[in-house]
Write a protein that holds these residues in place. Structure first.
Motif, mmCIF file in Angstrom:
data_model
loop_
_atom_site.group_PDB
_atom_site.id
_atom_site.type_symbol
_atom_site.label_atom_id
_atom_site.label_comp_id
_atom_site.label_asym_id
_atom_site.label_seq_id
_atom_site.Cartn_x
_atom_site.Cartn_y
_atom_site.Cartn_z
ATOM 1 N N UNK A 11 33.736 -38.577 -29.676
ATOM 2 C CA UNK A 11 33.264 -37.190 -29.681
ATOM 3 C C UNK A 11 33.197 -36.642 -28.254
ATOM 4 N N UNK A 12 32.687 -37.505 -27.320
ATOM 5 C CA UNK A 12 32.637 -37.056 -25.923
ATOM 6 C C UNK A 12 34.037 -36.808 -25.376
ATOM 7 N N UNK A 13 34.978 -37.735 -25.766
ATOM 8 C CA UNK A 13 36.355 -37.544 -25.317
ATOM 9 C C UNK A 13 36.948 -36.280 -25.918
ATOM 10 N N UNK A 14 36.671 -36.085 -27.231
ATOM 11 C CA UNK A 14 37.150 -34.859 -27.876
ATOM 12 C C UNK A 14 36.531 -33.629 -27.225
ATOM 13 N N UNK A 15 35.194 -33.729 -26.969
ATOM 14 C CA UNK A 15 34.516 -32.600 -26.331
ATOM 15 C C UNK A 15 35.088 -32.357 -24.936
ATOM 16 N N UNK A 16 35.308 -33.497 -24.209
ATOM 17 C CA UNK A 16 35.886 -33.370 -22.877
ATOM 18 C C UNK A 16 37.282 -32.776 -22.944
ATOM 19 N N UNK A 17 38.068 -33.294 -23.941
ATOM 20 C CA UNK A 17 39.418 -32.756 -24.105
ATOM 21 C C UNK A 17 39.370 -31.285 -24.500
ATOM 22 N N UNK A 18 38.399 -30.969 -25.391
ATOM 23 C CA UNK A 18 38.264 -29.562 -25.802
ATOM 24 C C UNK A 18 37.893 -28.684 -24.610
ATOM 25 N N UNK A 19 36.902 -29.169 -23.824
ATOM 26 C CA UNK A 19 36.496 -28.406 -22.647
ATOM 27 C C UNK A 19 37.645 -28.296 -21.649
ATOM 28 N N UNK A 20 38.382 -29.422 -21.491
ATOM 29 C CA UNK A 20 39.520 -29.406 -20.571
ATOM 30 C C UNK A 20 40.589 -28.436 -21.077
ATOM 31 N N UNK A 21 40.811 -28.489 -22.430
ATOM 32 C CA UNK A 21 41.784 -27.566 -23.013
ATOM 33 C C UNK A 21 41.333 -26.125 -22.841
ATOM 34 N N UNK A 22 40.019 -25.899 -23.084
ATOM 35 C CA UNK A 22 39.496 -24.549 -22.878
ATOM 36 C C UNK A 22 39.617 -24.132 -21.423
ATOM 37 N N UNK A 23 39.351 -25.111 -20.516
ATOM 38 C CA UNK A 23 39.478 -24.822 -19.089
ATOM 39 C C UNK A 23 40.915 -24.478 -18.732
ATOM 40 N N UNK A 24 41.849 -25.326 -19.269
ATOM 41 C CA UNK A 24 43.266 -25.078 -19.002
ATOM 42 C C UNK A 24 43.680 -23.742 -19.612
ATOM 43 N N UNK A 25 43.181 -23.503 -20.838
ATOM 44 C CA UNK A 25 43.494 -22.229 -21.491
ATOM 45 C C UNK A 25 42.948 -21.066 -20.673
ATOM 46 N N UNK A 26 41.678 -21.234 -20.215
ATOM 47 C CA UNK A 26 41.073 -20.177 -19.390
ATOM 48 C C UNK A 26 41.863 -19.996 -18.097
ATOM 49 N N UNK A 27 42.271 -21.144 -17.497
ATOM 50 C CA UNK A 27 43.077 -21.052 -16.280
ATOM 51 C C UNK A 27 44.398 -20.344 -16.545
ATOM 52 N N UNK A 28 45.033 -20.720 -17.687
ATOM 53 C CA UNK A 28 46.303 -20.065 -18.020
ATOM 54 C C UNK A 28 46.093 -18.578 -18.274
ATOM 55 N N UNK A 29 45.000 -18.276 -19.013
ATOM 56 C CA UNK A 29 44.711 -16.868 -19.263
ATOM 57 C C UNK A 29 44.445 -16.133 -17.953
ATOM 58 N N UNK A 30 43.676 -16.819 -17.049
ATOM 59 C CA UNK A 30 43.413 -16.204 -15.743
ATOM 60 C C UNK A 30 44.704 -16.041 -14.957
ATOM 61 N N UNK A 31 45.566 -17.099 -15.022
ATOM 62 C CA UNK A 31 46.859 -17.002 -14.345
ATOM 63 C C UNK A 31 47.702 -15.873 -14.937
ATOM 64 N N UNK A 32 47.678 -15.807 -16.301
ATOM 65 C CA UNK A 32 48.418 -14.731 -16.955
ATOM 66 C C UNK A 32 47.871 -13.375 -16.545
ATOM 67 N N UNK A 33 46.514 -13.295 -16.502
ATOM 68 C CA UNK A 33 45.891 -12.035 -16.101
ATOM 69 C C UNK A 33 46.272 -11.676 -14.663
ATOM 70 N N UNK A 34 46.167 -12.701 -13.769
ATOM 71 C CA UNK A 34 46.527 -12.456 -12.380
ATOM 72 C C UNK A 34 48.009 -12.121 -12.245
ATOM 73 N N UNK A 35 48.850 -12.837 -13.056
ATOM 74 C CA UNK A 35 50.286 -12.555 -13.020
ATOM 75 C C UNK A 35 50.552 -11.140 -13.509
ATOM 76 N N UNK A 36 49.838 -10.773 -14.612
ATOM 77 C CA UNK A 36 50.003 -9.411 -15.130
ATOM 78 C C UNK A 36 49.544 -8.385 -14.103
#
Length: 301
Positions: free
Chosen positions: A161-186
């Motif tokens: 569960x911690x690994x899943x939570x960590x992976x989820x948080x990491x995925x959310x972080x990566x997603x947020x980073x990608x969204x931020x990158x997309x926003x900055x790129x836009x």
């Protein structure tokens, strides 16, 4: 003590129940005798009065019928319950053997059997206890293993569960980073597009301004050229005029020189002829009318 519970006489049913209970035990013979001893108040025999307190007439008649070797010579019946118990449990007595001795033998045998049974029971109890202890230990070991397995599974589940939570948080972080990158790129694209549009506008404006400036420069150049041409024409005209004036002045000077030369010649000629001539007035001055400043020459005839 049943006599204490039933001072007015023991009912048959409780007595039979008591006997039935005793027959289910190991020491049935002894307990049967003990039961009769209760009714007999620890006497060796029972009389009808004693029996009547715990039994009805049919039970008393049954005991009289089944009694063997009891003394019936007297007017009153006496019941030897020890002999009856020996007969009930198949104890064989010699002719001269006393019931008490036989019972003692039987009790010794039974004691031996009891001890053997006790040893067997103790062995069985020991084995049971050992089995129970083993089962307990096995159960404890099983419980411990199950607890360890449960703890391991819980730890694995927790880690999962911690690994899943960590992976989820990491995925959310990566997603947020990608969204931020997309926003900055836009934003960068928008800024670049705006900058490009601004550059194009500025270029167009600069082009317009340059064209306007070029047109203005051309117009100014044309104006300057026209002015230069006009100035050149003016200068040329002035030069021509000056040349004409210079030529006229030269001609005038030459004419004047020529006139002077001619006048000089004439003067020389006149001097040769005599004193005659004319007065030539140069112009009015503040001097007198006949001063030298007003007259070029004075000639008299």
């Amino acid at each position: 003590n049943m006599l204490k519970d039933y001072p007015d006489g023991i009912p048959m049913e409780p007595f039979v129940n008591y006997l039935s209970k005793l027959q289910k035990d190991t020491d049935t013979h002894e307990q049967l005798i003990e039961s009769f001893q209760i009714v007999a108040d620890n006497n060796a025999v029972l009389d009808e009065k004693m029996m009547a307190r715990a039994m009805d007439k049919d039970d008393i008649a049954f005991l009289k019928e089944k009694s063997v070797g009891n003394d019936e010579d007297g007017e009153e019946f006496s019941f030897n319950y020890k002999l009856f118990a020996a007969q009930m449990y198949g104890i064989q007595l010699a002719d001269d053997e006393d019931v008490t001795e036989a019972i003692k033998k039987l009790e010794a045998e039974k004691k031996q059997k009891r001890e053997a049974e006790k040893a067997r029971i103790e062995a069985e109890e020991k084995a049971r206890l050992e089995a129970e202890e083993k089962a307990r230990l096995e159960a404890e070991e099983k419980a411990r293993l199950e607890a360890e397995e449960k703890a391991r599974l819980e730890a694995e589940e927790k880690a999962r569960l911690e690994a899943e939570e960590k992976a989820r948080l990491e995925a959310e972080k990566i997603k947020a980073q990608k969204e931020e990158e997309e926003r900055l790129r836009a934003e960068a694209d928008a800024k670049r597009a705006a900058a490009q549009a601004e550059a194009e506008r500025a270029a167009a404006e600069a082009k317009v301004q340059a064209e306007a400036a070029a047109a203005a420069a051309a117009a100014e150049a044309e104006r300057v050229r026209a002015e230069a041409e006009a100035e050149a024409a003016r200068k040329e005209e002035a030069a021509k005029k000056l040349a004409a004036e210079e030529a006229a002045e030269k001609a005038r000077i030459e004419a004047a020189l020529a006139a002077e030369a001619k006048a000089a010649e004439e003067l020389v000629e006149r001097k040769k002829v005599g004193k005659k001539g004319v007065l030539t007035k140069l112009g009015g001055t503040k001097q007198g009318m006949f001063s030298r400043q007003n007259w070029k020459a004075r000639f008299f005839i």
